[in-house]
Design a protein around this motif. Structure first.
Motif, PDB file in Angstrom:
ATOM      1  N   SER A   1       7.949  -4.927   7.060  1.00  0.00           N
ATOM      2  CA  SER A   1       7.185  -4.385   5.939  1.00  0.00           C
ATOM      3  C   SER A   1       5.777  -4.948   5.926  1.00  0.00           C
ATOM      4  N   PHE A   2       5.646  -6.267   6.159  1.00  0.00           N
ATOM      5  CA  PHE A   2       4.319  -6.870   6.221  1.00  0.00           C
ATOM      6  C   PHE A   2       3.514  -6.265   7.362  1.00  0.00           C
ATOM      7  N   LYS A   3       4.173  -6.012   8.485  1.00  0.00           N
ATOM      8  CA  LYS A   3       3.490  -5.432   9.632  1.00  0.00           C
ATOM      9  C   LYS A   3       2.943  -4.052   9.272  1.00  0.00           C
ATOM     10  N   GLN A   4       3.756  -3.247   8.568  1.00  0.00           N
ATOM     11  CA  GLN A   4       3.317  -1.922   8.151  1.00  0.00           C
ATOM     12  C   GLN A   4       2.129  -2.013   7.207  1.00  0.00           C
ATOM     13  N   LYS A   5       2.167  -2.996   6.300  1.00  0.00           N
ATOM     14  CA  LYS A   5       1.059  -3.137   5.359  1.00  0.00           C
ATOM     15  C   LYS A   5      -0.224  -3.528   6.088  1.00  0.00           C
ATOM     16  N   ASP A   6      -0.102  -4.376   7.104  1.00  0.00           N
ATOM     17  CA  ASP A   6      -1.275  -4.741   7.886  1.00  0.00           C
ATOM     18  C   ASP A   6      -1.853  -3.526   8.583  1.00  0.00           C
ATOM     19  N   ILE A   7      -0.959  -2.665   9.124  1.00  0.00           N
ATOM     20  CA  ILE A   7      -1.419  -1.458   9.791  1.00  0.00           C
ATOM     21  C   ILE A   7      -2.121  -0.539   8.810  1.00  0.00           C
ATOM     22  N   SER A   8      -1.561  -0.376   7.610  1.00  0.00           N
ATOM     23  CA  SER A   8      -2.157   0.529   6.631  1.00  0.00           C
ATOM     24  C   SER A   8      -3.556   0.090   6.252  1.00  0.00           C
ATOM     25  N   GLY A   9      -3.797  -1.214   6.280  1.00  0.00           N
ATOM     26  CA  GLY A   9      -5.113  -1.716   5.921  1.00  0.00           C
ATOM     27  C   GLY A   9      -6.195  -1.307   6.899  1.00  0.00           C
ATOM     28  N   GLU A  10      -5.804  -0.978   8.122  1.00  0.00           N
ATOM     29  CA  GLU A  10      -6.777  -0.578   9.125  1.00  0.00           C
ATOM     30  C   GLU A  10      -7.442   0.748   8.787  1.00  0.00           C
ATOM     31  N   PHE A  11      -6.784   1.569   7.975  1.00  0.00           N
ATOM     32  CA  PHE A  11      -7.307   2.903   7.711  1.00  0.00           C
ATOM     33  C   PHE A  11      -8.272   2.945   6.525  1.00  0.00           C
ATOM     34  N   LYS A  12      -8.299   1.914   5.737  1.00  0.00           N
ATOM     35  CA  LYS A  12      -9.309   1.701   4.706  1.00  0.00           C
ATOM     36  C   LYS A  12      -9.562   2.928   3.815  1.00  0.00           C
ATOM     37  N   LEU A  13      -8.498   3.455   3.207  1.00  0.00           N
ATOM     38  CA  LEU A  13      -8.669   4.508   2.219  1.00  0.00           C
ATOM     39  C   LEU A  13      -9.266   3.908   0.951  1.00  0.00           C
ATOM     40  N   THR A  14     -10.163   4.651   0.315  1.00  0.00           N
ATOM     41  CA  THR A  14     -10.713   4.192  -0.954  1.00  0.00           C
ATOM     42  C   THR A  14      -9.647   4.353  -2.034  1.00  0.00           C
ATOM     43  N   PRO A  15      -9.793   3.683  -3.189  1.00  0.00           N
ATOM     44  CA  PRO A  15      -8.821   3.857  -4.272  1.00  0.00           C
ATOM     45  C   PRO A  15      -8.656   5.321  -4.680  1.00  0.00           C
ATOM     46  N   LYS A  16      -9.739   6.077  -4.707  1.00  0.00           N
ATOM     47  CA  LYS A  16      -9.648   7.496  -5.079  1.00  0.00           C
ATOM     48  C   LYS A  16      -8.894   8.283  -4.008  1.00  0.00           C
ATOM     49  N   GLU A  17      -9.177   7.982  -2.734  1.00  0.00           N
ATOM     50  CA  GLU A  17      -8.462   8.662  -1.657  1.00  0.00           C
ATOM     51  C   GLU A  17      -6.978   8.341  -1.696  1.00  0.00           C
ATOM     52  N   LYS A  18      -6.656   7.085  -1.970  1.00  0.00           N
ATOM     53  CA  LYS A  18      -5.248   6.695  -2.073  1.00  0.00           C
ATOM     54  C   LYS A  18      -4.571   7.428  -3.228  1.00  0.00           C
ATOM     55  N   GLN A  19      -5.279   7.578  -4.342  1.00  0.00           N
ATOM     56  CA  GLN A  19      -4.721   8.279  -5.497  1.00  0.00           C
ATOM     57  C   GLN A  19      -4.461   9.749  -5.159  1.00  0.00           C
ATOM     58  N   ILE A  20      -5.407  10.362  -4.474  1.00  0.00           N
ATOM     59  CA  ILE A  20      -5.240  11.763  -4.074  1.00  0.00           C
ATOM     60  C   ILE A  20      -4.104  11.905  -3.073  1.00  0.00           C
ATOM     61  N   LEU A  21      -4.013  10.976  -2.126  1.00  0.00           N
ATOM     62  CA  LEU A  21      -2.915  10.987  -1.169  1.00  0.00           C
ATOM     63  C   LEU A  21      -1.570  10.915  -1.882  1.00  0.00           C
ATOM     64  N   ASP A  22      -1.458  10.030  -2.857  1.00  0.00           N
ATOM     65  CA  ASP A  22      -0.205   9.875  -3.595  1.00  0.00           C
ATOM     66  C   ASP A  22       0.207  11.181  -4.263  1.00  0.00           C
ATOM     67  N   GLU A  23      -0.766  11.908  -4.818  1.00  0.00           N
ATOM     68  CA  GLU A  23      -0.457  13.169  -5.500  1.00  0.00           C
ATOM     69  C   GLU A  23      -0.114  14.270  -4.499  1.00  0.00           C
ATOM     70  N   MET A  24      -0.788  14.250  -3.357  1.00  0.00           N
ATOM     71  CA  MET A  24      -0.526  15.295  -2.355  1.00  0.00           C
ATOM     72  C   MET A  24       0.872  15.178  -1.761  1.00  0.00           C
ATOM     73  N   VAL A  25       1.319  13.954  -1.525  1.00  0.00           N
ATOM     74  CA  VAL A  25       2.650  13.791  -0.934  1.00  0.00           C
ATOM     75  C   VAL A  25       3.751  14.168  -1.926  1.00  0.00           C
ATOM     76  N   LYS A  26       3.385  14.275  -3.198  1.00  0.00           N
ATOM     77  CA  LYS A  26       4.338  14.752  -4.199  1.00  0.00           C
ATOM     78  C   LYS A  26       4.457  16.270  -4.181  1.00  0.00           C
ATOM     79  N   GLY A  27       3.582  16.935  -3.371  1.00  0.00           N
ATOM     80  CA  GLY A  27       3.644  18.385  -3.245  1.00  0.00           C
ATOM     81  C   GLY A  27       2.605  19.136  -4.044  1.00  0.00           C
ATOM     82  N   LYS A  28       1.703  18.426  -4.703  1.00  0.00           N
ATOM     83  CA  LYS A  28       0.688  19.097  -5.517  1.00  0.00           C
ATOM     84  C   LYS A  28      -0.348  19.787  -4.638  1.00  0.00           C
ATOM     85  N   THR A  29      -0.797  20.948  -5.081  1.00  0.00           N
ATOM     86  CA  THR A  29      -1.868  21.653  -4.385  1.00  0.00           C
ATOM     87  C   THR A  29      -3.206  20.983  -4.700  1.00  0.00           C
TER      88      THR A  29
END
Length: 212
Positions: free
Chosen positions: A139-167
């Motif tokens: 899990s820590f390894k995955q979190k380290d990998i995710s940090g490499e992509f450097k999504l902004t807080p707004k991008e992360k928020q939009i990503l969270d909503e999109m994976v829920k199926g929202k248009t």
């Protein structure tokens, strides 16, 4: 504290497993007292529970589960060392248990020598069985990998909503911004994650640990 003063308890509703643990605990001459309860409620209503040094908690209890009980004990008697017992190696349960003050998480199938567990805890150590340790490290390894992509807080928020199926339109409505603003962020997210459609986005986000 003398080792012989150590009081150990277990909250477990599986009678066969409880008897197995009790027998193992009672065979350790250095332990001064062994107690048991079959539910969180019976433990909380018994003042003897507050005198313990070490407490084993089954996670899948009836009504209140062991994770919630661990949190209540931490708030009331934080000095009690709590060790979770489970048949499930769920990341969510592991981290919730640790957040609620547990110092160990043991798969029941991997509980081999309870005397060693007691000794480790008394020496100030924590207990995590091999399977759980692997999941935590992964899990820590995955979190380290995710940090490499450097999504902004707004991008992360939009990503969270999109994976829920929202248009795009529903995401814009939810966030109170224009569709064009969301589209701009989505374009950046796709570029950063090197994906080309929503299916790839969800799979990639899951693989690198970006999803909750």
């Amino acid at each position: 504290m003398k080792t012989s003063d150590v009081k150990v308890g277990i909250v477990e509703n599986d009678e066969n497993f409880r008897q197995q643990i009790l027998k193992a605990l009672e065979s350790i001459p250095e332990i001064g007292g062994v107690f048991y309860w079959d539910s969180a409620e019976s433990y909380l209503s018994d003042e003897k529970g507050r005198t313990l040094d070490i407490l084993f908690l089954d996670i899948m209890l009836s009504n209140m589960n062991g994770v919630e009980l661990a949190g209540k004990i931490s708030a009331k008697d934080p000095e009690i060392s709590k060790i979770m017992l489970s048949n499930m190696n769920s990341d969510e349960l592991i981290y919730e248990s640790l957040r609620n003050g547990a110092i160990g998480y043991i798969l029941k199938s991997e509980l081999k020598d309870i005397a060693d567990v007691i000794d480790t805890v008394l020496k100030g150590g924590a207990i995590i069985t091999p399977t759980i340790a692997f999941r935590v490290l992964n899990s820590f390894k995955q979190k380290d990998i995710s940090g490499e992509f450097k999504l902004t807080p707004k991008e992360k928020q939009i990503l969270d909503e999109m994976v829920k199926g929202k248009t795009i339109g529903r995401v814009a409505e939810f966030l109170g911004v224009s569709k064009y603003t969301v589209q701009h962020h989505v374009k950046n997210i796709y570029k950063k994650l090197n994906v080309h459609n929503r299916a790839e986005l969800v799979r990639k986000a899951s693989d690198i640990g970006l999803l909750p």
